[in-house]
Design an enzyme around this catalytic site. Structure first.
Site, mmCIF file in Angstrom:
data_model
loop_
_atom_site.group_PDB
_atom_site.id
_atom_site.type_symbol
_atom_site.label_atom_id
_atom_site.label_comp_id
_atom_site.label_asym_id
_atom_site.label_seq_id
_atom_site.Cartn_x
_atom_site.Cartn_y
_atom_site.Cartn_z
ATOM 1 N N LYS A 11 50.828 -7.869 44.568
ATOM 2 C CA LYS A 11 50.153 -7.218 43.722
ATOM 3 C C LYS A 11 50.346 -6.447 42.519
ATOM 4 O O LYS A 11 51.643 -6.437 42.257
ATOM 5 C CB LYS A 11 49.415 -5.998 44.854
ATOM 6 C CG LYS A 11 48.640 -7.014 45.977
ATOM 7 C CD LYS A 11 47.942 -5.826 47.076
ATOM 8 C CE LYS A 11 47.450 -6.370 48.148
ATOM 9 N NZ LYS A 11 46.599 -5.664 48.980
ATOM 10 N N TYR A 51 38.302 -11.173 48.120
ATOM 11 C CA TYR A 51 38.257 -10.211 49.376
ATOM 12 C C TYR A 51 36.747 -10.135 49.765
ATOM 13 O O TYR A 51 36.181 -9.229 50.140
ATOM 14 C CB TYR A 51 38.682 -9.029 48.816
ATOM 15 C CG TYR A 51 40.027 -8.634 48.771
ATOM 16 C CD1 TYR A 51 40.761 -8.609 49.938
ATOM 17 C CD2 TYR A 51 41.105 -8.343 47.534
ATOM 18 C CE1 TYR A 51 42.359 -8.623 50.170
ATOM 19 C CE2 TYR A 51 42.281 -8.308 48.009
ATOM 20 C CZ TYR A 51 42.913 -8.429 48.785
ATOM 21 O OH TYR A 51 44.108 -7.857 49.063
ATOM 22 N N ASN A 114 49.531 -1.393 47.615
ATOM 23 C CA ASN A 114 50.202 -1.574 48.695
ATOM 24 C C ASN A 114 51.155 -2.843 48.719
ATOM 25 O O ASN A 114 51.447 -3.435 49.778
ATOM 26 C CB ASN A 114 49.474 -1.576 50.148
ATOM 27 C CG ASN A 114 48.496 -2.610 50.344
ATOM 28 O OD1 ASN A 114 48.277 -3.295 49.477
ATOM 29 N ND2 ASN A 114 47.785 -2.631 51.330
ATOM 30 N N HIS A 117 49.763 -8.683 49.594
ATOM 31 C CA HIS A 117 48.774 -9.595 50.527
ATOM 32 C C HIS A 117 49.271 -10.567 51.147
ATOM 33 O O HIS A 117 50.216 -11.295 50.668
ATOM 34 C CB HIS A 117 47.568 -10.023 49.595
ATOM 35 C CG HIS A 117 46.771 -10.934 50.461
ATOM 36 N ND1 HIS A 117 45.664 -10.173 51.324
ATOM 37 C CD2 HIS A 117 46.808 -12.318 50.634
ATOM 38 C CE1 HIS A 117 45.296 -11.328 52.048
ATOM 39 N NE2 HIS A 117 46.009 -12.613 51.581
ATOM 40 N N GLU A 128 42.633 -19.369 51.873
ATOM 41 C CA GLU A 128 43.130 -18.461 50.525
ATOM 42 C C GLU A 128 44.067 -19.643 49.686
ATOM 43 O O GLU A 128 43.906 -19.314 48.380
ATOM 44 C CB GLU A 128 43.695 -17.390 51.217
ATOM 45 C CG GLU A 128 42.740 -16.314 51.739
ATOM 46 C CD GLU A 128 43.594 -15.225 52.460
ATOM 47 O OE1 GLU A 128 44.989 -15.187 52.714
ATOM 48 O OE2 GLU A 128 42.801 -14.292 52.881
HETATM 49 P P1 RTP Z 1 45.683 -7.573 52.603
HETATM 50 O O1 RTP Z 1 44.454 -8.379 53.082
HETATM 51 O O2 RTP Z 1 45.651 -7.211 51.045
HETATM 52 O O3 RTP Z 1 46.621 -8.337 52.791
HETATM 53 O O4 RTP Z 1 45.890 -6.364 53.399
HETATM 54 P P2 RTP Z 1 45.718 -6.177 54.999
HETATM 55 O O5 RTP Z 1 45.415 -7.599 55.543
HETATM 56 O O6 RTP Z 1 46.785 -5.486 55.435
HETATM 57 O O7 RTP Z 1 44.375 -5.196 54.912
HETATM 58 P P3 RTP Z 1 42.647 -5.425 55.024
HETATM 59 O O8 RTP Z 1 42.260 -4.933 56.200
HETATM 60 O O9 RTP Z 1 42.507 -7.055 54.829
HETATM 61 O O10 RTP Z 1 42.314 -5.078 53.708
HETATM 62 C C1 RTP Z 1 42.445 -5.430 52.333
HETATM 63 C C2 RTP Z 1 43.012 -4.325 51.444
HETATM 64 O O11 RTP Z 1 42.022 -3.333 51.316
HETATM 65 C C3 RTP Z 1 42.607 -2.111 51.325
HETATM 66 N N1 RTP Z 1 42.083 -1.184 52.273
HETATM 67 N N2 RTP Z 1 41.596 -0.069 51.936
HETATM 68 N N3 RTP Z 1 40.908 2.776 52.235
HETATM 69 C C4 RTP Z 1 40.963 1.842 53.250
HETATM 70 O O12 RTP Z 1 40.672 2.329 54.412
HETATM 71 C C5 RTP Z 1 41.297 0.543 52.997
HETATM 72 N N4 RTP Z 1 41.578 -0.397 53.947
HETATM 73 C C6 RTP Z 1 42.005 -1.354 53.496
HETATM 74 C C7 RTP Z 1 44.226 -2.100 51.222
HETATM 75 O O13 RTP Z 1 44.636 -2.218 50.112
HETATM 76 C C8 RTP Z 1 44.268 -3.612 51.815
HETATM 77 O O14 RTP Z 1 45.329 -4.414 51.543
HETATM 78 MG MG MG Z 2 43.575 -8.608 54.699
#
Ligand code: RTP
Ligand code: MG
Length: 141
Positions: A11, A51, A114, A117, A128
């Protein structure tokens, strides 16, 4: 265990910190092969479409702003159990909850910035990988 492909994105925060190589090294040391890779600067449509599953979530606007704030490196990783292995290397979404030694524990700032991804299921991985790469841009070893 099956050989899988997964989509990884380094990212904008991690690209800005000049740790592309350190992150890719972790994938390689864990036995994941990079079979496709490119650097892109996403626009709102490309980041929002990626997303789309989070479109109704309150953090969607911030997520798209962050993902378009600078260049990203998108990669296809291939290897045994690649989807789960990559998620394990990444650590929890919130770096404060990420296990020691994971990419997010070591390189991420916050739940928004973070570092990486990774696809979270076989279905997401297929979608994806197709979202970013044409078949002839993937080079299996
Ligand atoms: P990613 O898709 O980016 O790999 O991350 P992830 O699966 O660990 O998390 P996901 O639930 O898919 O969320 C995508 C991205 O959205 C942001 N996020 N912010 N403020 C919040 O509560 C929140 N929750 C998620 C994070 O940057 C996350 O990587
Ligand atoms: Mg995710």
């Amino acid at each position: 265990m099956a050989v899988e492909r997964t989509l990884s994105i380094i990212k904008p925060d991690a690209v800005g910190k000049n740790v592309i190589g350190e992150i890719v090294t972790r994938f390689e040391k864990a036995g994941l092969n990079v079979v496709a890779m490119k650097m892109l600067h996403l626009d709102d449509d490309k980041a929002g479409g990626f997303y789309a599953e989070h479109k109704e979530r309150p953090f969607f606007g911030d997520l798209v702003s962050f993902m378009t704030s600078g260049p990203v490196v998108v990669q296809v990783l291939e290897g045994e159990d690649a989807i789960a292995k990559n998620r394990e290397l990444m650590g929890a979404t919130n770096p404060q909850e990420a296990a020691a030694g994971t990419i997010r524990a070591d390189f991420a700032q916050s739940i928004d910035a973070n570092a990486v991804h990774g696809s979270d299921s076989a279905e997401s991985a297929a979608r994806e990988v197709d979202y970013f790469f044409a078949a002839d841009e993937i080079c299996p070893r």
